[in-house]
Design a protein around this motif. Structure first.
Motif, mmCIF file in Angstrom:
data_model
loop_
_atom_site.group_PDB
_atom_site.id
_atom_site.type_symbol
_atom_site.label_atom_id
_atom_site.label_comp_id
_atom_site.label_asym_id
_atom_site.label_seq_id
_atom_site.Cartn_x
_atom_site.Cartn_y
_atom_site.Cartn_z
ATOM 1 N N ARG A 48 0.828 -1.204 0.000
ATOM 2 C CA ARG A 48 0.000 0.000 0.000
ATOM 3 C C ARG A 48 0.865 1.258 0.000
ATOM 4 O O ARG A 48 0.520 2.264 -0.619
ATOM 5 N N ALA A 49 1.991 1.209 0.721
ATOM 6 C CA ALA A 49 2.921 2.339 0.713
ATOM 7 C C ALA A 49 3.521 2.516 -0.683
ATOM 8 O O ALA A 49 3.643 3.639 -1.182
ATOM 9 N N ASP A 50 3.871 1.390 -1.317
ATOM 10 C CA ASP A 50 4.427 1.459 -2.674
ATOM 11 C C ASP A 50 3.405 2.028 -3.649
ATOM 12 O O ASP A 50 3.744 2.813 -4.552
ATOM 13 N N GLU A 51 2.142 1.630 -3.491
ATOM 14 C CA GLU A 51 1.069 2.152 -4.347
ATOM 15 C C GLU A 51 0.964 3.670 -4.221
ATOM 16 O O GLU A 51 0.815 4.387 -5.222
ATOM 17 N N LEU A 52 1.054 4.144 -2.982
ATOM 18 C CA LEU A 52 0.997 5.586 -2.747
ATOM 19 C C LEU A 52 2.193 6.289 -3.391
ATOM 20 O O LEU A 52 2.038 7.305 -4.077
ATOM 21 N N LEU A 53 3.366 5.745 -3.194
ATOM 22 C CA LEU A 53 4.574 6.377 -3.719
ATOM 23 C C LEU A 53 4.569 6.447 -5.246
ATOM 24 O O LEU A 53 5.067 7.410 -5.836
ATOM 25 N N ARG A 54 4.000 5.439 -5.886
ATOM 26 C CA ARG A 54 3.918 5.457 -7.355
ATOM 27 C C ARG A 54 3.027 6.591 -7.856
ATOM 28 O O ARG A 54 3.177 7.064 -8.990
ATOM 29 N N ALA A 55 2.087 7.016 -7.004
ATOM 30 C CA ALA A 55 1.145 8.064 -7.409
ATOM 31 C C ALA A 55 1.697 9.470 -7.190
ATOM 32 O O ALA A 55 1.055 10.446 -7.561
ATOM 33 N N ILE A 56 2.888 9.572 -6.583
ATOM 34 C CA ILE A 56 3.491 10.869 -6.297
ATOM 35 C C ILE A 56 4.738 11.039 -7.166
ATOM 36 O O ILE A 56 5.635 10.188 -7.126
ATOM 37 N N PRO A 57 4.835 12.106 -7.943
ATOM 38 C CA PRO A 57 6.046 12.338 -8.735
ATOM 39 C C PRO A 57 7.296 12.315 -7.853
ATOM 40 O O PRO A 57 7.371 13.017 -6.846
ATOM 41 N N GLY A 58 8.253 11.461 -8.205
ATOM 42 C CA GLY A 58 9.475 11.327 -7.425
ATOM 43 C C GLY A 58 9.389 10.256 -6.349
ATOM 44 O O GLY A 58 10.395 9.916 -5.716
ATOM 45 N N GLY A 59 8.209 9.696 -6.154
ATOM 46 C CA GLY A 59 8.018 8.723 -5.085
ATOM 47 C C GLY A 59 8.663 7.375 -5.337
ATOM 48 O O GLY A 59 9.006 6.652 -4.393
ATOM 49 N N GLU A 60 8.850 7.023 -6.605
ATOM 50 C CA GLU A 60 9.409 5.706 -6.926
ATOM 51 C C GLU A 60 10.828 5.530 -6.383
ATOM 52 O O GLU A 60 11.305 4.409 -6.217
ATOM 53 N N GLU A 61 11.476 6.636 -6.082
ATOM 54 C CA GLU A 61 12.829 6.595 -5.508
ATOM 55 C C GLU A 61 12.861 5.823 -4.192
ATOM 56 O O GLU A 61 13.896 5.252 -3.812
ATOM 57 N N PHE A 62 11.720 5.766 -3.500
ATOM 58 C CA PHE A 62 11.684 5.178 -2.154
ATOM 59 C C PHE A 62 10.989 3.818 -2.110
ATOM 60 O O PHE A 62 10.902 3.204 -1.042
ATOM 61 N N ILE A 63 10.516 3.335 -3.244
ATOM 62 C CA ILE A 63 9.807 2.057 -3.271
ATOM 63 C C ILE A 63 10.763 0.903 -2.991
ATOM 64 O O ILE A 63 11.875 0.843 -3.529
ATOM 65 N N GLY A 64 10.333 -0.012 -2.132
ATOM 66 C CA GLY A 64 11.100 -1.223 -1.851
ATOM 67 C C GLY A 64 12.272 -1.048 -0.913
ATOM 68 O O GLY A 64 13.031 -1.988 -0.693
ATOM 69 N N ARG A 65 12.427 0.131 -0.350
ATOM 70 C CA ARG A 65 13.561 0.383 0.542
ATOM 71 C C ARG A 65 13.141 0.285 2.003
ATOM 72 O O ARG A 65 12.022 0.613 2.370
ATOM 73 N N SER A 66 14.056 -0.174 2.832
ATOM 74 C CA SER A 66 13.767 -0.308 4.253
ATOM 75 C C SER A 66 13.843 1.058 4.936
ATOM 76 O O SER A 66 14.461 1.999 4.422
ATOM 77 N N TYR A 67 13.207 1.144 6.083
ATOM 78 C CA TYR A 67 13.262 2.381 6.866
ATOM 79 C C TYR A 67 14.706 2.713 7.238
ATOM 80 O O TYR A 67 15.140 3.866 7.143
ATOM 81 N N ILE A 68 15.452 1.692 7.658
ATOM 82 C CA ILE A 68 16.843 1.907 8.083
ATOM 83 C C ILE A 68 17.683 2.445 6.936
ATOM 84 O O ILE A 68 18.514 3.339 7.116
ATOM 85 N N ASP A 69 17.458 1.911 5.734
ATOM 86 C CA ASP A 69 18.208 2.374 4.564
ATOM 87 C C ASP A 69 17.905 3.841 4.271
ATOM 88 O O ASP A 69 18.817 4.640 4.023
ATOM 89 N N ILE A 70 16.633 4.201 4.296
ATOM 90 C CA ILE A 70 16.244 5.584 4.016
ATOM 91 C C ILE A 70 16.809 6.530 5.076
ATOM 92 O O ILE A 70 17.321 7.610 4.766
ATOM 93 N N LYS A 71 16.760 6.097 6.331
ATOM 94 C CA LYS A 71 17.276 6.935 7.417
ATOM 95 C C LYS A 71 18.792 7.072 7.329
ATOM 96 O O LYS A 71 19.339 8.183 7.465
ATOM 97 N N ALA A 72 19.483 5.951 7.093
ATOM 98 C CA ALA A 72 20.950 5.968 7.046
ATOM 99 C C ALA A 72 21.469 6.825 5.891
ATOM 100 O O ALA A 72 22.549 7.427 5.979
ATOM 101 N N SER A 73 20.698 6.897 4.809
ATOM 102 C CA SER A 73 21.128 7.674 3.652
ATOM 103 C C SER A 73 20.840 9.165 3.818
ATOM 104 O O SER A 73 21.214 9.979 2.963
ATOM 105 N N GLY A 74 20.169 9.507 4.921
ATOM 106 C CA GLY A 74 19.838 10.912 5.163
ATOM 107 C C GLY A 74 18.660 11.411 4.342
ATOM 108 O O GLY A 74 18.456 12.629 4.223
ATOM 109 N N GLU A 75 17.864 10.487 3.795
ATOM 110 C CA GLU A 75 16.779 10.876 2.900
ATOM 111 C C GLU A 75 15.408 10.965 3.560
ATOM 112 O O GLU A 75 14.421 11.238 2.872
ATOM 113 N N LEU A 76 15.337 10.758 4.870
ATOM 114 C CA LEU A 76 14.040 10.871 5.557
ATOM 115 C C LEU A 76 13.400 12.244 5.331
ATOM 116 O O LEU A 76 12.200 12.332 5.042
ATOM 117 N N PRO A 77 14.174 13.337 5.469
ATOM 118 C CA PRO A 77 13.564 14.657 5.228
ATOM 119 C C PRO A 77 13.023 14.804 3.802
ATOM 120 O O PRO A 77 11.984 15.441 3.589
#
Length: 206
Positions: A48-77
């Motif tokens: 469901r999160a992936d479905e939402l991200l696909r509907a937002i321009p630029g959202g596909e960048e975050f599909i399939g990634r873990s929370y830890i990965d997104i946080k560690a990369s500094g991309e949470l903001p």
């Protein structure tokens, strides 16, 4: 019936957003059960999160990634900014409206859950688990007046944490959610748009 169901779904979605019981539009938290992000105003996860991200321009960048990965990369903001953008908010409202229509259709299978405010109240709990909410109410309708908003409030306040199997640590949080939801639903104006009597004026604890 279809139009009325969509009306109920709209009111449930509006309540979830206005009360913030699931979180604001830019919510990004780690799932309580797994290492993936729960995102948005309904804390969508997984597919469901992936479905939402696909509907937002630029959202596909975050599909399939873990929370830890997104946080560690500094991309949470960046993800938060994406979610609270105009496009992000609209995508969430669209997805939430579809979800809420499903909530209504499922809850209408519960005997005696036919009071407008009570159905909206129960629907606002469905993001926790539509099927748990349905089972919780279906197992109790013979003993609890599901046409009484106050009775429904007390039921969720005292027992939903047990039905949801979340443990004692969530008991107070669920009780607070029950109160916030009750105060919101008791106070919304359904008289002007839909002709539903003001809360407390229809008898039977409504």
């Amino acid at each position: 019936m279809d139009n009325w169901n969509r009306t109920l779904a709209k009111e449930i979605a509006k309540g979830i957003v206005k009360t913030g019981i699931e979180g604001p539009f830019d919510t990004v938290v780690k799932s309580t059960a797994y290492d993936y992000p729960s995102i948005g105003c309904s804390c969508w996860e997984g597919n469901r999160a992936d479905e939402l991200l696909r509907a937002i321009p630029g959202g596909e960048e975050f599909i399939g990634r873990s929370y830890i990965d997104i946080k560690a990369s500094g991309e949470l903001p960046m993800l938060k900014e994406l979610l609270r953008s105009d496009a992000g908010q609209q995508a969430q409202l669209d997805q939430l409206s579809r979800d809420c229509l499903q909530y209504v259709e499922v809850l209408q299978q519960v005997p005696t859950l036919d009071d407008t405010r009570c159905l909206i109240y129960a629907g606002m709990w469905c993001p926790t688990s539509t099927w748990v909410v349905k089972r919780f109410l279906a197992n109790r309708y013979m003993h609890v007046d599901l046409r009484s908003l106050e009775a429904l409030y007390k039921l969720f306040k005292n027992y939903y944490w047990i039905a949801a199997d979340v443990g004692e640590m969530y008991r107070a949080g669920y009780a607070n959610r029950a109160r916030i939801t009750y105060e919101y639903v008791a106070g919304i104006d359904l008289t002007t748009p839909y002709g539903v009597p003001a809360y407390g004026e229809a008898g039977n604890g409504r």
